[in-house]
Design an enzyme around this catalytic site. Structure first.
Site, PDB file in Angstrom:
ATOM      1  N   SER A 157     -41.935 -22.530 -82.834  1.00 15.18           N
ATOM      2  CA  SER A 157     -40.893 -23.356 -83.466  1.00 15.18           C
ATOM      3  C   SER A 157     -39.566 -23.305 -82.721  1.00 15.18           C
ATOM      4  O   SER A 157     -38.502 -23.510 -83.298  1.00 15.18           O
ATOM      5  CB  SER A 157     -40.686 -22.941 -84.931  1.00 15.18           C
ATOM      6  OG  SER A 157     -41.900 -23.031 -85.655  1.00 15.18           O
ATOM      7  N   ARG A 158     -39.632 -23.014 -81.436  1.00 15.79           N
ATOM      8  CA  ARG A 158     -38.438 -22.949 -80.581  1.00 15.79           C
ATOM      9  C   ARG A 158     -37.478 -21.846 -81.009  1.00 15.79           C
ATOM     10  O   ARG A 158     -36.306 -21.856 -80.660  1.00 15.79           O
ATOM     11  CB  ARG A 158     -37.717 -24.304 -80.536  1.00 15.79           C
ATOM     12  CG  ARG A 158     -38.557 -25.416 -79.896  1.00 15.79           C
ATOM     13  CD  ARG A 158     -38.889 -25.055 -78.448  1.00 15.79           C
ATOM     14  NE  ARG A 158     -39.688 -26.055 -77.771  1.00 15.79           N
ATOM     15  CZ  ARG A 158     -41.006 -25.997 -77.645  1.00 15.79           C
ATOM     16  NH1 ARG A 158     -41.690 -24.998 -78.198  1.00 15.79           N
ATOM     17  NH2 ARG A 158     -41.658 -26.916 -76.979  1.00 15.79           N
TER      18      ARG A 158
END
Length: 236
Positions: free
Chosen positions: A211-212
């Site tokens: 999710s970065r």
């Protein structure tokens, strides 16, 4: 109103997948307790791990420089050839290249490594210094003969005009240098060519996460403590 995505040449690419969602990074995590006090030791550990894991040419690094007073930035990929107790060393032409003009006006540089197979990045920032001719000769002597000749023959980044022969001009220079050094066992390093050492003031280690929400740790040189570094976790 937002532009129609159909008018864009590239929009939300995601490798060779048909959907626009980028790959998730899941191969590791980085915690403060895993870090060595010195970024040199930490880099050497990560670099050795990249070699052991079969990362393709882990020595490949993006070198960025900026020219003053314009502030224009330029980047190119080179090879890291040395790491010592002072910094990171790359080799190139420092007579005619754009990076030569950049560091002459602004002796600062940044490096960026990307190791896809391990989902890791390392960033380095700091001032630069040229290696001595004797230091540069130590590496130059290891190069393939053709690469030694090429260093002498190429006025890097200067224009090869097509109306004057284009590449043929370069190839003729190579022939001239081959004649010049015919029978010479130890070709000397050109005075305009050699090593450049980036003396790190900031080094960041980046581990990709889902999710970065990546793990990022920044080492900042402590000017008050000899050889000491401040380590901070950064928001992704």
């Amino acid at each position: 109103m937002a532009a129609n995505s159909s008018s864009k040449l590239i929009f939300a690419p995601a490798g060779n997948k048909s959907n626009p969602q980028a790959d998730q990074y899941t191969k590791g995590k980085l915690e403060r307790g895993q870090l060595f006090p010195s970024p040199f030791t930490q880099f050497h550990t990560w670099f050795s791990a990249a070699q052991a894991a079969g990362v393709h040419q882990p020595e490949t690094v993006c070198l960025s420089t900026a020219h003053l007073p314009s502030g224009r930035v330029s980047s190119r990929y080179v090879y890291l050839k040395e790491l010592d107790e002072k910094g990171f060393v790359v080799y190139s032409n420092w007579g005619t290249s754009r990076k030569a003009a950049d560091v002459a006006s602004n002796p600062q540089a940044a490096l960026a490594f990307w190791w896809h197979e391990q989902e890791r990045q390392v960033r380095v920032e700091g001032p630069v210094e040229r290696l001595s001719a004797s230091e540069s000769q130590s590496y130059y002597g290891l190069r393939a003969l053709g690469s030694k000749i090429g260093a002498w023959a190429s006025a890097q980044s200067t224009v090869l005009r097509e109306d004057e022969g284009g590449r043929e001009v370069l190839e003729n220079r190579v022939k001239d240098v081959e004649k010049q050094f015919a029978g010479v066992k130890d070709i000397p390093v050109p005075e305009f060519w050699g090593g450049l050492r980036v003396l790190p003031e900031v080094v960041e280690f980046w581990q990709g996460r889902e999710s970065r929400l990546h793990d990022r740790f920044r080492y900042t040189k402590d000017e008050e403590g000899e050889g000491s570094w401040k380590i901070e976790r950064l928001s992704p």
